[in-house]
Design a protein around this motif. Structure first.
Motif, PDB file in Angstrom:
ATOM      1  N   ILE A  54      37.360  47.870  18.340  1.00 18.76           N
ATOM      2  CA  ILE A  54      37.642  47.973  16.910  1.00 18.76           C
ATOM      3  C   ILE A  54      39.043  47.405  16.710  1.00 18.76           C
ATOM      4  O   ILE A  54      39.995  47.859  17.344  1.00 18.76           O
ATOM      5  N   GLU A  55      39.159  46.386  15.854  1.00 14.84           N
ATOM      6  CA  GLU A  55      40.478  45.796  15.602  1.00 14.84           C
ATOM      7  C   GLU A  55      41.072  46.405  14.343  1.00 14.84           C
ATOM      8  O   GLU A  55      40.354  46.750  13.408  1.00 14.84           O
ATOM      9  N   THR A  56      42.398  46.526  14.368  1.00 17.48           N
ATOM     10  CA  THR A  56      43.090  47.171  13.259  1.00 17.48           C
ATOM     11  C   THR A  56      44.496  46.608  13.091  1.00 17.48           C
ATOM     12  O   THR A  56      45.078  46.094  14.042  1.00 17.48           O
ATOM     13  N   ASP A  57      45.017  46.764  11.886  1.00 15.88           N
ATOM     14  CA  ASP A  57      46.398  46.361  11.628  1.00 15.88           C
ATOM     15  C   ASP A  57      47.380  47.504  11.902  1.00 15.88           C
ATOM     16  O   ASP A  57      48.587  47.342  11.737  1.00 15.88           O
ATOM     17  N   ASP A  58      46.867  48.667  12.358  1.00 16.49           N
ATOM     18  CA  ASP A  58      47.735  49.806  12.675  1.00 16.49           C
ATOM     19  C   ASP A  58      47.044  50.660  13.739  1.00 16.49           C
ATOM     20  O   ASP A  58      46.275  51.571  13.410  1.00 16.49           O
ATOM     21  N   ILE A  59      47.311  50.357  15.010  1.00 23.26           N
ATOM     22  CA  ILE A  59      46.629  51.053  16.105  1.00 23.26           C
ATOM     23  C   ILE A  59      46.857  52.562  16.057  1.00 23.26           C
ATOM     24  O   ILE A  59      45.887  53.329  16.131  1.00 23.26           O
ATOM     25  N   PRO A  60      48.096  53.060  15.934  1.00 21.00           N
ATOM     26  CA  PRO A  60      48.273  54.523  15.903  1.00 21.00           C
ATOM     27  C   PRO A  60      47.496  55.202  14.769  1.00 21.00           C
ATOM     28  O   PRO A  60      46.915  56.274  14.960  1.00 21.00           O
ATOM     29  N   ALA A  61      47.478  54.595  13.580  1.00 21.48           N
ATOM     30  CA  ALA A  61      46.751  55.185  12.454  1.00 21.48           C
ATOM     31  C   ALA A  61      45.246  55.188  12.719  1.00 21.48           C
ATOM     32  O   ALA A  61      44.557  56.166  12.407  1.00 21.48           O
ATOM     33  N   GLU A  62      44.731  54.129  13.304  1.00 23.43           N
ATOM     34  CA  GLU A  62      43.292  54.070  13.592  1.00 23.43           C
ATOM     35  C   GLU A  62      42.913  55.068  14.678  1.00 23.43           C
ATOM     36  O   GLU A  62      41.882  55.737  14.589  1.00 23.43           O
ATOM     37  N   VAL A  63      43.739  55.193  15.707  1.00 22.06           N
ATOM     38  CA  VAL A  63      43.485  56.179  16.760  1.00 22.06           C
ATOM     39  C   VAL A  63      43.469  57.580  16.156  1.00 22.06           C
ATOM     40  O   VAL A  63      42.569  58.381  16.437  1.00 22.06           O
ATOM     41  N   ALA A  64      44.421  57.890  15.302  1.00 23.08           N
ATOM     42  CA  ALA A  64      44.466  59.208  14.653  1.00 23.08           C
ATOM     43  C   ALA A  64      43.224  59.442  13.800  1.00 23.08           C
ATOM     44  O   ALA A  64      42.645  60.538  13.804  1.00 23.08           O
ATOM     45  N   ARG A  65      42.785  58.422  13.069  1.00 24.36           N
ATOM     46  CA  ARG A  65      41.584  58.543  12.240  1.00 24.36           C
ATOM     47  C   ARG A  65      40.368  58.851  13.107  1.00 24.36           C
ATOM     48  O   ARG A  65      39.567  59.748  12.812  1.00 24.36           O
ATOM     49  N   LEU A  66      40.245  58.139  14.221  1.00 26.46           N
ATOM     50  CA  LEU A  66      39.103  58.329  15.106  1.00 26.46           C
ATOM     51  C   LEU A  66      39.162  59.672  15.828  1.00 26.46           C
ATOM     52  O   LEU A  66      38.131  60.309  16.057  1.00 26.46           O
ATOM     53  N   GLU A  67      40.377  60.118  16.168  1.00 25.96           N
ATOM     54  CA  GLU A  67      40.512  61.462  16.742  1.00 25.96           C
ATOM     55  C   GLU A  67      40.044  62.512  15.736  1.00 25.96           C
ATOM     56  O   GLU A  67      39.410  63.506  16.114  1.00 25.96           O
ATOM     57  N   GLY A  68      40.315  62.289  14.460  1.00 26.32           N
ATOM     58  CA  GLY A  68      39.857  63.196  13.419  1.00 26.32           C
ATOM     59  C   GLY A  68      38.343  63.260  13.313  1.00 26.32           C
ATOM     60  O   GLY A  68      37.780  64.240  12.827  1.00 26.32           O
ATOM     61  N   LEU A  69      37.686  62.193  13.781  1.00 21.33           N
ATOM     62  CA  LEU A  69      36.219  62.157  13.791  1.00 21.33           C
ATOM     63  C   LEU A  69      35.637  62.746  15.070  1.00 21.33           C
ATOM     64  O   LEU A  69      34.417  62.814  15.216  1.00 21.33           O
ATOM     65  N   GLY A  70      36.513  63.131  16.007  1.00 20.68           N
ATOM     66  CA  GLY A  70      36.039  63.754  17.239  1.00 20.68           C
ATOM     67  C   GLY A  70      36.199  62.929  18.497  1.00 20.68           C
ATOM     68  O   GLY A  70      35.867  63.395  19.586  1.00 20.68           O
ATOM     69  N   ALA A  71      36.701  61.698  18.389  1.00 23.70           N
ATOM     70  CA  ALA A  71      36.942  60.881  19.587  1.00 23.70           C
ATOM     71  C   ALA A  71      38.215  61.373  20.269  1.00 23.70           C
ATOM     72  O   ALA A  71      39.026  62.077  19.655  1.00 23.70           O
ATOM     73  N   HIS A  72      38.383  61.005  21.536  1.00 29.14           N
ATOM     74  CA  HIS A  72      39.640  61.342  22.207  1.00 29.14           C
ATOM     75  C   HIS A  72      40.148  60.144  23.005  1.00 29.14           C
ATOM     76  O   HIS A  72      39.370  59.261  23.389  1.00 29.14           O
ATOM     77  N   VAL A  73      41.454  60.136  23.208  1.00 29.71           N
ATOM     78  CA  VAL A  73      42.113  59.058  23.942  1.00 29.71           C
ATOM     79  C   VAL A  73      41.857  59.245  25.434  1.00 29.71           C
ATOM     80  O   VAL A  73      42.061  60.334  25.970  1.00 29.71           O
ATOM     81  N   VAL A  74      41.427  58.170  26.088  1.00 25.37           N
ATOM     82  CA  VAL A  74      41.237  58.156  27.536  1.00 25.37           C
ATOM     83  C   VAL A  74      42.456  57.548  28.212  1.00 25.37           C
ATOM     84  O   VAL A  74      42.930  58.036  29.224  1.00 25.37           O
ATOM     85  N   ASP A  75      42.989  56.456  27.617  1.00 26.08           N
ATOM     86  CA  ASP A  75      44.133  55.769  28.203  1.00 26.08           C
ATOM     87  C   ASP A  75      44.849  54.961  27.124  1.00 26.08           C
ATOM     88  O   ASP A  75      44.200  54.331  26.282  1.00 26.08           O
ATOM     89  N   ARG A  76      46.152  54.994  27.148  1.00 22.60           N
ATOM     90  CA  ARG A  76      46.969  54.169  26.249  1.00 22.60           C
ATOM     91  C   ARG A  76      47.570  53.056  27.096  1.00 22.60           C
ATOM     92  O   ARG A  76      48.371  53.323  27.978  1.00 22.60           O
ATOM     93  N   LEU A  77      47.165  51.836  26.796  1.00 25.29           N
ATOM     94  CA  LEU A  77      47.669  50.679  27.519  1.00 25.29           C
ATOM     95  C   LEU A  77      48.677  49.938  26.646  1.00 25.29           C
ATOM     96  O   LEU A  77      48.903  50.316  25.492  1.00 25.29           O
ATOM     97  N   GLU A  78      49.255  48.895  27.184  1.00 29.28           N
ATOM     98  CA  GLU A  78      50.320  48.193  26.462  1.00 29.28           C
ATOM     99  C   GLU A  78      49.857  47.636  25.118  1.00 29.28           C
ATOM    100  O   GLU A  78      50.573  47.707  24.129  1.00 29.28           O
TER     101      GLU A  78
END
Length: 126
Positions: A71-95
């Motif tokens: 999923i491409e986005t103009d704001d990675i942190p905001a998109e990750v937070a949105r998806l976490e709100g839907l129940g997804a979780h972070v596996v790894d944060r890469l560069e």
């Protein structure tokens, strides 16, 4: 506010020869291997992408073979937070991207904008 959209379909191949894997998928999907694309390097092979279609990339991996989306986005942190709100979780944060897992078990990546024409066909999130 930020925007996001489907960017790519990645075919993860647990193989020794990524070129052979790319040839199979290019033939199977009726696309050429794009040898001149900057994404074709190392363990990655890009297939030619028609306008307005998601990227298809073949990658050699050490984990089991599978398919995942980016999923491409103009704001990675905001998109990750949105998806976490839907129940997804972070596996790894890469560069340059974040690997996530959906509540249904599938892994996917959140990446910076990759395809031309962004934000065409993207959803604007408040």
């Amino acid at each position: 506010m930020h925007s996001s959209r489907l960017c790519a379909l990645l075919i993860d191949c647990h193989v020794s020869d990524v070129d052979q894997a790319a040839r199979f998928w290019a033939d199977a999907l009726g696309r050429e291997i794009d040898s001149d694309h900057p994404g074709t390097r190392g363990n990655y092979r890009m297939l030619a992408t028609p306008p307005d279609e998601p990227i298809v990339q073949i990658q050699r991996v050490e984990h089991e073979s599978r398919v995942h989306i980016d999923i491409e986005t103009d704001d990675i942190p905001a998109e990750v937070a949105r998806l976490e709100g839907l129940g997804a979780h972070v596996v790894d944060r890469l560069e340059r991207w974040v690997v996530m897992q959906a509540p249904t078990g599938q892994r996917f990546c959140v990446v910076r904008v990759q395809r031309p024409g962004f934000p065409k066909n993207a959803t604007r999130w408040d």
